[in-house]
Scaffold this motif. Sequence first.
Motif, short mmCIF file in Angstrom:
data_model
loop_
_atom_site.label_atom_id
_atom_site.label_comp_id
_atom_site.label_asym_id
_atom_site.label_seq_id
_atom_site.Cartn_x
_atom_site.Cartn_y
_atom_site.Cartn_z
N LEU A 1 13.03 -6.92 3.22
CA LEU A 1 14.09 -6.40 4.09
C LEU A 1 13.77 -4.98 4.51
N LEU A 2 13.31 -4.18 3.55
CA LEU A 2 13.05 -2.76 3.78
C LEU A 2 12.08 -2.28 2.71
N ALA A 3 11.17 -1.39 3.08
CA ALA A 3 10.24 -0.81 2.11
C ALA A 3 10.11 0.68 2.39
N SER A 4 9.98 1.46 1.33
CA SER A 4 9.88 2.91 1.49
C SER A 4 8.46 3.36 1.80
N GLY A 5 7.52 2.43 1.83
CA GLY A 5 6.14 2.73 2.14
C GLY A 5 5.40 1.45 2.46
N PRO A 6 4.10 1.54 2.76
CA PRO A 6 3.34 0.35 3.09
C PRO A 6 3.18 -0.58 1.88
N VAL A 7 3.36 -1.87 2.12
CA VAL A 7 3.21 -2.88 1.07
C VAL A 7 2.23 -3.92 1.60
N GLU A 8 1.18 -4.19 0.84
CA GLU A 8 0.18 -5.17 1.26
C GLU A 8 0.28 -6.39 0.36
N GLY A 9 -0.21 -7.51 0.85
CA GLY A 9 -0.22 -8.71 0.05
C GLY A 9 -0.44 -9.95 0.88
N ASN A 10 -0.11 -11.09 0.28
CA ASN A 10 -0.25 -12.37 0.97
C ASN A 10 1.03 -13.17 0.73
N ALA A 11 0.97 -14.46 0.96
CA ALA A 11 2.17 -15.29 0.83
C ALA A 11 2.70 -15.35 -0.61
N GLY A 12 1.83 -15.13 -1.60
CA GLY A 12 2.25 -15.28 -2.99
C GLY A 12 2.42 -14.00 -3.78
N VAL B 1 2.24 -9.35 -3.76
CA VAL B 1 2.23 -8.08 -3.04
C VAL B 1 1.66 -7.01 -3.96
N VAL B 2 1.13 -5.96 -3.35
CA VAL B 2 0.69 -4.79 -4.11
C VAL B 2 1.65 -3.67 -3.76
N LEU B 3 2.37 -3.21 -4.76
CA LEU B 3 3.37 -2.16 -4.59
C LEU B 3 2.73 -0.83 -4.99
N PRO B 4 2.55 0.10 -4.02
CA PRO B 4 1.95 1.39 -4.33
C PRO B 4 2.86 2.22 -5.26
N PRO B 5 2.31 3.27 -5.87
CA PRO B 5 3.13 4.15 -6.69
C PRO B 5 4.25 4.78 -5.85
N ASP B 6 5.37 5.08 -6.49
CA ASP B 6 6.51 5.76 -5.85
C ASP B 6 6.99 5.01 -4.61
N THR B 7 7.00 3.68 -4.68
CA THR B 7 7.43 2.86 -3.54
C THR B 7 8.51 1.89 -4.00
N ASP C 1 0.05 4.06 -10.66
CA ASP C 1 -0.93 3.14 -10.09
C ASP C 1 -0.26 2.03 -9.30
N PRO C 2 -0.98 1.45 -8.32
CA PRO C 2 -0.45 0.28 -7.62
C PRO C 2 -0.26 -0.88 -8.61
N VAL C 3 0.73 -1.74 -8.33
CA VAL C 3 1.02 -2.88 -9.19
C VAL C 3 1.07 -4.14 -8.34
N GLU C 4 0.35 -5.18 -8.77
CA GLU C 4 0.42 -6.47 -8.08
C GLU C 4 1.54 -7.29 -8.69
#
Length: 70
Positions: free
Chosen positions: A43-54, A56-62, A32-35
């Motif tokens: 610097l680098l992400a293996s997939g899309p990461v969403e969030g705001n200044a404080g 982020v929501v990290l998708p599964p397998d990311t 599941d996604p984790v906030e």
Amino acid sequence: MTWVPSPAGVLAFDRPAPGAPTFRCTVNMGPDPVELPRPGDILLASGPVEGNAGTVVLPPDTTVWWSLPH
């Protein structure tokens, strides 16, 4: 390398880089996604990461590599 406390299914560690800022690696190994709090700049992400200044929501397998503030 220093392990960072993280939610179940998430692996996080900091690694100082000689002569450069410390970076953090955060991996969501769960189904599941984790906030999470945003520790710095991406610097680098293996997939899309969403969030705001404080946060982020990290998708599964990311994985995200962060530049930590001094």
